[in-house]
Design a protein around this motif. Structure first.
Motif, PDB file in Angstrom:
ATOM      1  N   SER A 145       0.830  -1.214   0.000  1.00  0.00           N
ATOM      2  CA  SER A 145       0.000   0.000   0.000  1.00  0.00           C
ATOM      3  C   SER A 145       0.862   1.260   0.000  1.00  0.00           C
ATOM      4  O   SER A 145       0.587   2.225  -0.725  1.00  0.00           O
ATOM      5  CB  SER A 145      -0.926   0.006   1.222  1.00  0.00           C
ATOM      6  OG  SER A 145      -1.823  -1.081   1.186  1.00  0.00           O
ATOM      7  N   GLN A 146       1.925   1.234   0.790  1.00  0.00           N
ATOM      8  CA  GLN A 146       2.814   2.392   0.865  1.00  0.00           C
ATOM      9  C   GLN A 146       3.530   2.632  -0.465  1.00  0.00           C
ATOM     10  O   GLN A 146       3.693   3.785  -0.890  1.00  0.00           O
ATOM     11  CB  GLN A 146       3.837   2.184   1.984  1.00  0.00           C
ATOM     12  CG  GLN A 146       3.244   2.257   3.382  1.00  0.00           C
ATOM     13  CD  GLN A 146       4.240   1.859   4.454  1.00  0.00           C
ATOM     14  OE1 GLN A 146       5.430   1.694   4.190  1.00  0.00           O
ATOM     15  NE2 GLN A 146       3.743   1.689   5.687  1.00  0.00           N
ATOM     16  N   GLN A 147       3.939   1.561  -1.135  1.00  0.00           N
ATOM     17  CA  GLN A 147       4.642   1.721  -2.408  1.00  0.00           C
ATOM     18  C   GLN A 147       3.718   2.258  -3.493  1.00  0.00           C
ATOM     19  O   GLN A 147       4.117   3.098  -4.305  1.00  0.00           O
ATOM     20  CB  GLN A 147       5.270   0.395  -2.819  1.00  0.00           C
ATOM     21  CG  GLN A 147       6.450  -0.008  -1.951  1.00  0.00           C
ATOM     22  CD  GLN A 147       7.127  -1.281  -2.429  1.00  0.00           C
ATOM     23  OE1 GLN A 147       6.940  -1.708  -3.559  1.00  0.00           O
ATOM     24  NE2 GLN A 147       7.925  -1.886  -1.558  1.00  0.00           N
ATOM     25  N   VAL A 148       2.470   1.774  -3.524  1.00  0.00           N
ATOM     26  CA  VAL A 148       1.514   2.292  -4.507  1.00  0.00           C
ATOM     27  C   VAL A 148       1.231   3.769  -4.226  1.00  0.00           C
ATOM     28  O   VAL A 148       1.199   4.598  -5.148  1.00  0.00           O
ATOM     29  CB  VAL A 148       0.211   1.480  -4.494  1.00  0.00           C
ATOM     30  CG1 VAL A 148      -0.861   2.161  -5.354  1.00  0.00           C
ATOM     31  CG2 VAL A 148       0.461   0.057  -4.995  1.00  0.00           C
ATOM     32  N   ALA A 149       1.062   4.106  -2.959  1.00  0.00           N
ATOM     33  CA  ALA A 149       0.822   5.504  -2.591  1.00  0.00           C
ATOM     34  C   ALA A 149       2.014   6.380  -2.962  1.00  0.00           C
ATOM     35  O   ALA A 149       1.850   7.518  -3.431  1.00  0.00           O
ATOM     36  CB  ALA A 149       0.534   5.604  -1.095  1.00  0.00           C
ATOM     37  N   ALA A 150       3.224   5.854  -2.792  1.00  0.00           N
ATOM     38  CA  ALA A 150       4.421   6.617  -3.146  1.00  0.00           C
ATOM     39  C   ALA A 150       4.491   6.862  -4.652  1.00  0.00           C
ATOM     40  O   ALA A 150       4.874   7.956  -5.092  1.00  0.00           O
ATOM     41  CB  ALA A 150       5.672   5.873  -2.669  1.00  0.00           C
ATOM     42  N   LEU A 151       4.112   5.863  -5.445  1.00  0.00           N
ATOM     43  CA  LEU A 151       4.118   6.035  -6.892  1.00  0.00           C
ATOM     44  C   LEU A 151       3.063   7.052  -7.312  1.00  0.00           C
ATOM     45  O   LEU A 151       3.311   7.889  -8.197  1.00  0.00           O
ATOM     46  CB  LEU A 151       3.872   4.694  -7.576  1.00  0.00           C
ATOM     47  CG  LEU A 151       3.917   4.699  -9.116  1.00  0.00           C
ATOM     48  CD1 LEU A 151       5.291   5.133  -9.611  1.00  0.00           C
ATOM     49  CD2 LEU A 151       3.563   3.321  -9.671  1.00  0.00           C
ATOM     50  N   GLU A 152       1.892   6.989  -6.695  1.00  0.00           N
ATOM     51  CA  GLU A 152       0.842   7.957  -6.999  1.00  0.00           C
ATOM     52  C   GLU A 152       1.284   9.371  -6.655  1.00  0.00           C
ATOM     53  O   GLU A 152       1.032  10.326  -7.417  1.00  0.00           O
ATOM     54  CB  GLU A 152      -0.443   7.590  -6.250  1.00  0.00           C
ATOM     55  CG  GLU A 152      -1.111   6.323  -6.776  1.00  0.00           C
ATOM     56  CD  GLU A 152      -2.343   5.926  -5.994  1.00  0.00           C
ATOM     57  OE1 GLU A 152      -3.309   5.430  -6.594  1.00  0.00           O
ATOM     58  OE2 GLU A 152      -2.350   6.112  -4.748  1.00  0.00           O
ATOM     59  N   ALA A 153       1.974   9.512  -5.532  1.00  0.00           N
ATOM     60  CA  ALA A 153       2.466  10.830  -5.136  1.00  0.00           C
ATOM     61  C   ALA A 153       3.539  11.328  -6.109  1.00  0.00           C
ATOM     62  O   ALA A 153       3.563  12.505  -6.489  1.00  0.00           O
ATOM     63  CB  ALA A 153       3.035  10.767  -3.716  1.00  0.00           C
ATOM     64  N   GLU A 154       4.404  10.417  -6.557  1.00  0.00           N
ATOM     65  CA  GLU A 154       5.473  10.793  -7.487  1.00  0.00           C
ATOM     66  C   GLU A 154       4.907  11.254  -8.825  1.00  0.00           C
ATOM     67  O   GLU A 154       5.401  12.205  -9.430  1.00  0.00           O
ATOM     68  CB  GLU A 154       6.407   9.597  -7.701  1.00  0.00           C
ATOM     69  CG  GLU A 154       7.555   9.862  -8.667  1.00  0.00           C
ATOM     70  CD  GLU A 154       8.435   8.651  -8.864  1.00  0.00           C
ATOM     71  OE1 GLU A 154       9.129   8.594  -9.892  1.00  0.00           O
ATOM     72  OE2 GLU A 154       8.420   7.761  -7.994  1.00  0.00           O
TER      73      GLU A 154
END
Length: 299
Positions: free
Chosen positions: A35-44
């Motif tokens: 979940s954190q990695q997907v959120a990080a990609l969305e933020a990027e």
């Protein structure tokens, strides 16, 4: 902007599996980390890529997925090619095949390779069609065999294979498999247009209806039953019991209670292709050469 391919791989797994927990299991991560990695990609990227309930790509996510497969396959194939530099002595060979890609010819050519390399450790693995290119690009499979429906002499039209090489192995006649008592069972051949609205069994591992619709160009081919196995025998039993029609290589369609009727129009065949990365050792290269001859082409 340099995209973190680790985040891209995680996003692709979630989108493909439709589940954060399933992606976590596949990637050997915790669900929280996924979940954190997907959120990080969305933020990027400044965009929402996945809807959460149900888990499915947004429009932005769909567009990213179109590029992600090629990016990741190319990266994996490049790493594999570098890892194989100078390594031409065979030690082990892993052959992966979609369920209907295996044939007597493949088995015989593999036996020839083993005679030439008597100490070779050989593994044969059934691999789902959508996973085969990834398995080859990652090096988990050395030589991959994939099958599908195509017009005679046409390639399968596989998705972007990055740096993998693909070549034709062979083609065989297709047949519509129907119960012995079906009204069309006495015909020598049938146009797909005549059965486009009949109930069908969708067997994604053995020949999905999506591929049939694309190849036929017309007809709805409605799904009456979904078969999720890779063994042909239960599928033939389902056809015999009247659950729907199926399209299979004619050679695989022999069983009590069913009839295999040739496809008259459009002209379609069951085609098998071989996939591999560059830098094969002598055993794998010998198998590819025997199967594909000089027909190899760059994808």
């Amino acid at each position: 902007m340099l995209m973190d391919t680790r985040l891209l791989r995680t996003f692709t797994a979630v989108a493909r599996l439709g589940s954060f927990s399933a992606a976590a299991e596949k990637l050997h991560l915790t669900q929280s980390a996924v979940s954190q990695q997907v959120a990080a990609l969305e933020a990027e990227l400044g965009a929402t890529l996945l809807r959460r309930r149900p888990v499915e790509p947004t429009e932005a996510g769909e567009r990213l997925l179109r590029h992600a497969r090629s990016i990741l396959l190319r990266l994996d194939a490049a790493r594999l090619e570098l890892r194989r530099l100078g390594d031409t002595e065979p030690g082990a060979l892993v052959v992966g095949a979609s369920p209907l890609a295996m044939s007597a010819r493949v088995a015989l050519e593999l036996a020839t390779v083993r005679r030439r390399h008597p100490h070779l450790e050989v593994t044969f693995r059934l691999v789902a069609r959508p996973d085969l290119a990834e398995e080859v690009a990652s090096g988990r499979v050395d030589v991959g065999l994939v099958d599908g429906i195509a017009a005679p002499t046409d390639p399968l039209g596989l998705p972007d294979l990055g740096m993998l090489t693909v070549a034709g192995v062979g083609e065989a006649p297709l047949a519509i498999v129907m119960p012995a008592g079906h009204p069309l069972a006495r015909r020598a051949a049938v146009d797909l247009a005549d059965v486009g609205d009949a109930p069908w069994i969708d067997a994604p591992s053995l020949g999905s209806l999506a591929g049939l619709r694309a190849a036929a160009g017309s007809g709805s081919f409605p799904v009456h039953l979904l078969y999720e196995g890779a063994d042909v025998r239960p599928l033939l039993e389902l056809v015999a019991a009247g659950h729907g029609l199926a399209l299979l290589p004619r050679a695989a369609a022999a069983a009590a209670g069913v009839v295999a009727v040739a496809v008259h129009s459009p002209r379609l065949v069951h085609r098998v292709e071989v996939l591999h990365a560059r830098g094969l050792d002598t055993a794998a290269a010998g198998l590819v050469a025997a199967l594909a001859g000089t027909a190899a082409r760059r994808a």
